[in-house]
Scaffold this motif. Sequence first.
Motif, short mmCIF file in Angstrom:
data_model
loop_
_atom_site.label_atom_id
_atom_site.label_comp_id
_atom_site.label_asym_id
_atom_site.label_seq_id
_atom_site.Cartn_x
_atom_site.Cartn_y
_atom_site.Cartn_z
N UNK A 20 0.85 -1.29 0.10
CA UNK A 20 0.23 -0.21 -0.08
C UNK A 20 0.82 1.33 -0.04
N UNK A 21 1.80 1.14 0.79
CA UNK A 21 2.64 2.54 0.99
C UNK A 21 3.48 2.76 -0.34
N UNK A 22 4.38 1.50 -1.02
CA UNK A 22 5.01 1.83 -2.12
C UNK A 22 4.27 1.74 -3.45
N UNK A 23 3.04 0.95 -3.45
CA UNK A 23 2.29 0.92 -4.70
C UNK A 23 2.59 -0.27 -5.39
N UNK A 53 -10.72 -9.36 -1.42
CA UNK A 53 -9.58 -8.86 -2.73
C UNK A 53 -9.27 -7.37 -2.06
N UNK A 54 -8.04 -7.32 -2.25
CA UNK A 54 -7.39 -6.28 -1.61
C UNK A 54 -6.85 -5.33 -2.57
N UNK A 55 -6.37 -5.76 -3.71
CA UNK A 55 -5.73 -4.70 -4.91
C UNK A 55 -6.42 -4.91 -6.24
N UNK A 61 0.43 -0.17 -11.40
CA UNK A 61 0.34 -0.22 -9.91
C UNK A 61 -0.92 -0.95 -9.32
N UNK A 62 -0.62 -1.31 -8.08
CA UNK A 62 -1.52 -1.89 -7.35
C UNK A 62 -2.23 -0.67 -6.53
#
Length: 316
Positions: A20-23, A53-55, A61-62
Amino acid sequence: MIERGMKLRFRQLQAFHAIVDTGTVTGAADALGISQPGISNLLAELERQTGLKLFERLHGRLVPTPEAELLHREIDTVVRGLDHVTQAVVDLQNKQAGHLQVASQHSMSFGFMPKLIAEFSKTRPDMNISFQSQYSSKIQEWVLSGLFEIGICEMPMLYDALTVYPLHIETKIALHKDNPLARHEVLTPDLLRDESFIVMGPEHITSRRLRNVFEAAEVPLRTRVHSHLFKNLLSFVKEGMGVALLDRFGLEFDYDDRFVARRFEPQITMDMAIVTSATRPLSLVGKEFLAYLLEELEPYSATGAPIGAMSKSEKT
């Protein structure tokens, strides 16, 4: 459906947090120092275990789903908290942090100890410091009770449960710069027979030893002012009220030019000690500071010998 009592592994949450922080998986792998497949596996396990489902992938990019955003907020404090704990452990291992707890009797506390602690702290910018000056009996109580790890006090020792490193400090005569006796390099009781003395209380070790020396020389000791701090004694000397017997710490770290210091014969020493608890181990920072303190105090020892711990038989 998520099972009640489901156990999530912290490494899974850490990988998710990093993505999440870096993408990207690549950024998360670099941040955590593990392989990209390792990150992908941890994420897949987390999605499988939670059923979420998280991304979504968007332009390489996620992008976190709404469920992922909520989960990220919940675990952010935990993950960052552990990062802080990990860094604290590293700092302690490298002696970069920690809590230095030192108490000193007064003559060392106005110059010598602040300078020493400042030097010690230069490579430890995150170290927390507790420093206090106090009477010697109270310092021994503080170290015994664990309020401070290291104490520097005057003898005698009042408690057996202390590890004691004795230190014998030379004293000198402080006198106003305009005093005619300033022309002498060494002062004796005979030369000082007409001088008014500014002294500590009558039971202080320097006062007792000074009286004994004058009595042995059959010279009257003329006392004019009694006070309770060496710094006070020196202040009266600066005002021309008399002369005083002071240890090197009180003299060498006062840069006022209204006084001079001269050797006194026969030599009088002030018996001091560095003390630590004999029943509790020192912290890593405490151990290193103690070694540094003992090394820096060696030049002040009247005996010139290395400072070692006093044996049990010597204490008694």
